[in-house]
Design an enzyme around this catalytic site. Structure first.
Site, PDB file in Angstrom:
ATOM      1  N   ASP A  33       0.828  -1.211   0.000  1.00  0.00           N
ATOM      2  CA  ASP A  33       0.000   0.000   0.000  1.00  0.00           C
ATOM      3  C   ASP A  33       0.862   1.261   0.000  1.00  0.00           C
ATOM      4  O   ASP A  33       1.996   1.265   0.460  1.00  0.00           O
ATOM      5  CB  ASP A  33      -0.888  -0.046   1.262  1.00  0.00           C
ATOM      6  CG  ASP A  33      -2.076   0.890   1.183  1.00  0.00           C
ATOM      7  OD1 ASP A  33      -2.327   1.428   0.081  1.00  0.00           O
ATOM      8  OD2 ASP A  33      -2.741   1.088   2.199  1.00  0.00           O
ATOM      9  N   GLY A  34       0.305   2.356  -0.535  1.00  0.00           N
ATOM     10  CA  GLY A  34       0.984   3.643  -0.468  1.00  0.00           C
ATOM     11  C   GLY A  34       1.548   4.141  -1.781  1.00  0.00           C
ATOM     12  O   GLY A  34       2.229   5.173  -1.838  1.00  0.00           O
ATOM     13  N   GLY A  36       0.013   5.334  -4.554  1.00  0.00           N
ATOM     14  CA  GLY A  36      -0.600   6.591  -5.002  1.00  0.00           C
ATOM     15  C   GLY A  36      -0.105   7.770  -4.192  1.00  0.00           C
ATOM     16  O   GLY A  36       0.226   8.830  -4.734  1.00  0.00           O
ATOM     17  N   TRP A  38       2.698   7.973  -2.563  1.00  0.00           N
ATOM     18  CA  TRP A  38       4.115   8.207  -2.878  1.00  0.00           C
ATOM     19  C   TRP A  38       4.225   9.125  -4.085  1.00  0.00           C
ATOM     20  O   TRP A  38       5.006  10.077  -4.099  1.00  0.00           O
ATOM     21  CB  TRP A  38       4.797   6.867  -3.163  1.00  0.00           C
ATOM     22  CG  TRP A  38       6.254   6.940  -3.481  1.00  0.00           C
ATOM     23  CD1 TRP A  38       7.299   6.887  -2.600  1.00  0.00           C
ATOM     24  CD2 TRP A  38       6.834   7.076  -4.784  1.00  0.00           C
ATOM     25  NE1 TRP A  38       8.501   6.985  -3.277  1.00  0.00           N
ATOM     26  CE2 TRP A  38       8.242   7.109  -4.637  1.00  0.00           C
ATOM     27  CE3 TRP A  38       6.313   7.188  -6.084  1.00  0.00           C
ATOM     28  CZ2 TRP A  38       9.123   7.246  -5.708  1.00  0.00           C
ATOM     29  CZ3 TRP A  38       7.200   7.324  -7.152  1.00  0.00           C
ATOM     30  CH2 TRP A  38       8.573   7.356  -6.968  1.00  0.00           C
ATOM     31  N   HIS A  50       2.802   3.255  -8.969  1.00  0.00           N
ATOM     32  CA  HIS A  50       2.640   1.812  -9.266  1.00  0.00           C
ATOM     33  C   HIS A  50       3.885   1.265  -9.966  1.00  0.00           C
ATOM     34  O   HIS A  50       4.322   0.152  -9.657  1.00  0.00           O
ATOM     35  CB  HIS A  50       1.409   1.607 -10.143  1.00  0.00           C
ATOM     36  CG  HIS A  50       0.135   2.055  -9.500  1.00  0.00           C
ATOM     37  ND1 HIS A  50      -0.168   1.826  -8.180  1.00  0.00           N
ATOM     38  CD2 HIS A  50      -0.924   2.741 -10.015  1.00  0.00           C
ATOM     39  CE1 HIS A  50      -1.352   2.336  -7.893  1.00  0.00           C
ATOM     40  NE2 HIS A  50      -1.824   2.892  -8.980  1.00  0.00           N
ATOM     41  N   THR A  79     -10.385  -6.906  -5.921  1.00  0.00           N
ATOM     42  CA  THR A  79     -11.664  -6.805  -6.653  1.00  0.00           C
ATOM     43  C   THR A  79     -12.192  -5.371  -6.581  1.00  0.00           C
ATOM     44  O   THR A  79     -12.932  -4.939  -7.463  1.00  0.00           O
ATOM     45  CB  THR A  79     -12.702  -7.767  -6.047  1.00  0.00           C
ATOM     46  OG1 THR A  79     -12.677  -7.668  -4.615  1.00  0.00           O
ATOM     47  CG2 THR A  79     -12.400  -9.220  -6.445  1.00  0.00           C
ATOM     48  N   GLU A  80     -11.796  -4.644  -5.511  1.00  0.00           N
ATOM     49  CA  GLU A  80     -12.246  -3.247  -5.376  1.00  0.00           C
ATOM     50  C   GLU A  80     -11.501  -2.315  -6.339  1.00  0.00           C
ATOM     51  O   GLU A  80     -11.960  -1.219  -6.621  1.00  0.00           O
ATOM     52  CB  GLU A  80     -12.030  -2.756  -3.937  1.00  0.00           C
ATOM     53  CG  GLU A  80     -12.989  -3.360  -2.904  1.00  0.00           C
ATOM     54  CD  GLU A  80     -12.659  -4.814  -2.557  1.00  0.00           C
ATOM     55  OE1 GLU A  80     -11.481  -5.214  -2.707  1.00  0.00           O
ATOM     56  OE2 GLU A  80     -13.593  -5.556  -2.183  1.00  0.00           O
ATOM     57  N   LEU A 144      11.394 -20.337  -3.962  1.00  0.00           N
ATOM     58  CA  LEU A 144      10.318 -19.464  -3.436  1.00  0.00           C
ATOM     59  C   LEU A 144       9.078 -19.577  -4.323  1.00  0.00           C
ATOM     60  O   LEU A 144       9.179 -19.521  -5.554  1.00  0.00           O
ATOM     61  CB  LEU A 144      10.793 -18.001  -3.433  1.00  0.00           C
ATOM     62  CG  LEU A 144       9.741 -16.964  -3.067  1.00  0.00           C
ATOM     63  CD1 LEU A 144       9.507 -16.939  -1.562  1.00  0.00           C
ATOM     64  CD2 LEU A 144      10.123 -15.579  -3.569  1.00  0.00           C
ATOM     65  N   ARG A 207      -5.498  -2.237   8.446  1.00  0.00           N
ATOM     66  CA  ARG A 207      -6.716  -2.994   8.177  1.00  0.00           C
ATOM     67  C   ARG A 207      -6.399  -4.047   7.116  1.00  0.00           C
ATOM     68  O   ARG A 207      -5.353  -3.989   6.461  1.00  0.00           O
ATOM     69  CB  ARG A 207      -7.838  -2.047   7.697  1.00  0.00           C
ATOM     70  CG  ARG A 207      -7.484  -1.212   6.472  1.00  0.00           C
ATOM     71  CD  ARG A 207      -8.662  -0.336   6.032  1.00  0.00           C
ATOM     72  NE  ARG A 207      -8.316   0.397   4.819  1.00  0.00           N
ATOM     73  CZ  ARG A 207      -7.762   1.628   4.840  1.00  0.00           C
ATOM     74  NH1 ARG A 207      -7.513   2.219   5.991  1.00  0.00           N
ATOM     75  NH2 ARG A 207      -7.436   2.234   3.699  1.00  0.00           N
ATOM     76  N   SER A 209      -8.402  -4.969   4.415  1.00  0.00           N
ATOM     77  CA  SER A 209      -8.871  -4.621   3.057  1.00  0.00           C
ATOM     78  C   SER A 209      -9.290  -5.848   2.250  1.00  0.00           C
ATOM     79  O   SER A 209      -8.856  -6.055   1.099  1.00  0.00           O
ATOM     80  CB  SER A 209      -7.776  -3.846   2.309  1.00  0.00           C
ATOM     81  OG  SER A 209      -7.490  -2.639   3.014  1.00  0.00           O
ATOM     82  N   GLU A 220       0.775 -13.383  12.397  1.00  0.00           N
ATOM     83  CA  GLU A 220       1.361 -12.194  13.035  1.00  0.00           C
ATOM     84  C   GLU A 220       1.285 -11.014  12.051  1.00  0.00           C
ATOM     85  O   GLU A 220       1.609 -11.175  10.880  1.00  0.00           O
ATOM     86  CB  GLU A 220       2.827 -12.465  13.383  1.00  0.00           C
ATOM     87  CG  GLU A 220       3.048 -13.559  14.409  1.00  0.00           C
ATOM     88  CD  GLU A 220       2.700 -13.124  15.827  1.00  0.00           C
ATOM     89  OE1 GLU A 220       2.444 -14.007  16.659  1.00  0.00           O
ATOM     90  OE2 GLU A 220       2.657 -11.889  16.088  1.00  0.00           O
TER      91      GLU A 220
HETATM   92  C1  V07 Z   1      -1.720  -5.741 -11.050  1.00  0.00           C
HETATM   93  C2  V07 Z   1      -0.317  -5.612 -10.581  1.00  0.00           C
HETATM   94  C3  V07 Z   1       0.095  -4.452  -9.897  1.00  0.00           C
HETATM   95  C4  V07 Z   1       1.405  -4.339  -9.500  1.00  0.00           C
HETATM   96  N1  V07 Z   1       1.803  -3.211  -8.813  1.00  0.00           N
HETATM   97  C5  V07 Z   1       3.158  -2.944  -8.375  1.00  0.00           C
HETATM   98  C6  V07 Z   1       3.322  -3.286  -6.924  1.00  0.00           C
HETATM   99  C7  V07 Z   1       2.557  -2.322  -6.027  1.00  0.00           C
HETATM  100  C8  V07 Z   1       1.120  -2.629  -5.963  1.00  0.00           C
HETATM  101  C9  V07 Z   1       0.259  -2.402  -7.123  1.00  0.00           C
HETATM  102  C10 V07 Z   1       0.853  -2.173  -8.428  1.00  0.00           C
HETATM  103  N2  V07 Z   1       2.260  -5.380  -9.776  1.00  0.00           N
HETATM  104  N3  V07 Z   1       3.570  -5.552  -9.483  1.00  0.00           N
HETATM  105  C11 V07 Z   1       3.933  -6.762  -9.944  1.00  0.00           C
HETATM  106  C12 V07 Z   1       2.850  -7.398 -10.534  1.00  0.00           C
HETATM  107  C13 V07 Z   1       2.813  -8.748 -11.115  1.00  0.00           C
HETATM  108  C14 V07 Z   1       1.633  -9.494 -11.076  1.00  0.00           C
HETATM  109  C15 V07 Z   1       1.608 -10.783 -11.580  1.00  0.00           C
HETATM  110  C16 V07 Z   1       2.759 -11.311 -12.131  1.00  0.00           C
HETATM  111  F1  V07 Z   1       2.755 -12.572 -12.623  1.00  0.00           F
HETATM  112  C17 V07 Z   1       3.933 -10.576 -12.185  1.00  0.00           C
HETATM  113  C18 V07 Z   1       3.962  -9.296 -11.662  1.00  0.00           C
HETATM  114  C19 V07 Z   1       1.789  -6.511 -10.421  1.00  0.00           C
HETATM  115  N4  V07 Z   1       0.520  -6.638 -10.839  1.00  0.00           N
END
Ligand code: V07
Length: 253
Positions: A33-34, A36, A38, A50, A79-80, A144, A207, A209, A220
């Protein structure tokens, strides 16, 4: 004649050395989170947050690999999030393809297995194509498990599970007397995964969310005011060390 008490051999009891690797959380979940905020602090458009957040994902994945975390679940799109402006939704759903285009080779090199939880089918085709390819390319990796929560909502997940359970009972695939917490958890997206040991949430919000509401029952929680784009491997390790301290029993039970 006094009763002879059993005596223990005068062997030096081996004191178990606590190591860096003791009590490492096997499964870490992160609400990133954060992003936007930033961007807004810097006068940038939200999508800049993002984008920067995506770069931090790669950094934290590498840190999790090095710290021997087994599962890392990242809340990437809820979903939101569909209710955000179309331009922002389109940008967000372009990030999986962008991330994988740049970092999939490095993920493969690090033996990372990529998976997702959430309602995958309704995502854009370009998003699904990129992720399906990454899942295929990493399916045999046993390092991992990098698990992206995409179009994920916990209440939707729980209602879907209930609907499927009712269907299975109606079709005699399942009988009501067999339904318990374990069977229920098998109907969730996270089936087969251990529950998160540690939840990290950035940006100061405290929270859930609508994230992993069932799975976080005994987790934890660790909160930080740091905005996700400013999150670092030092902060990630700080969270792991705090978890280790909480789980340390100093020889007690
Ligand atoms: C929708 C979304 C948003 C997203 N953000 C960057 C991280 C901050 C939070 C929201 C924005 N990131 N960052 C990596 C992925 C991703 C997802 C699936 C995958 F197989 C590989 C990479 C990603 N997907």
């Amino acid at each position: 004649m006094p009763m002879k008490l059993p005596f223990f051999k005068n062997k030096k009891t081996k004191v178990k050395e606590e190591t860096e690797l003791d009590n490492i959380p096997e499964h870490v979940a992160i609400i990133m989170d954060g992003n936007g905020r930033w961007a807004k602090k810097r006068g940038f458009p939200r999508i800049a947050g993002h984008k920067e957040g995506m770069e931090v994902v790669k950094k934290i994945v590498n840190t999790a690999v090095n710290c021997h975390v087994k599962v890392l679940t990242l809340y990437a799109f809820s979903t939101e999030n569909w209710s955000r402006p179309k331009s922002e939704v389109d940008y967000l759903l372009g990030l999986p393809k962008e991330f994988l285009h740049i970092y999939l080779p490095e993920m493969i090199e690090n033996n990372v297995k990529i998976d997702t939880i959430g309602n995958f089918d309704v995502l854009p085709n370009h998003t699904k194509k990129a992720i399906r390819y990454a899942k295929e390319q990493t399916k045999d990796n046993d390092g991992l498990l990098l698990n992206f929560a995409l179009n994920y909502g916990s209440r939707f997940e729980i209602v879907q599970a209930i609907r499927q359970i009712i269907t299975d009972i109606d079709s005699s695939k399942l009988t009501l007397d067999k339904l318990d917490e374990h069977i229920f958890s098998e109907y969730l997206y996270t089936t087969g995964l251990s529950d998160p040991d540690l939840l990290i949430r950035t940006s100061g919000e405290q929270r859930l969310s609508n994230f992993l509401l069932w799975q976080l029952a005994y987790t934890e929680f660790w909160f930080t005011d740091v905005l996700w784009p400013d999150f670092s491997d030092e902060k990630f390790k700080e969270a792991l060390h705090d978890y280790q301290r909480r789980k340390r029993r100093y020889g007690g039970i």
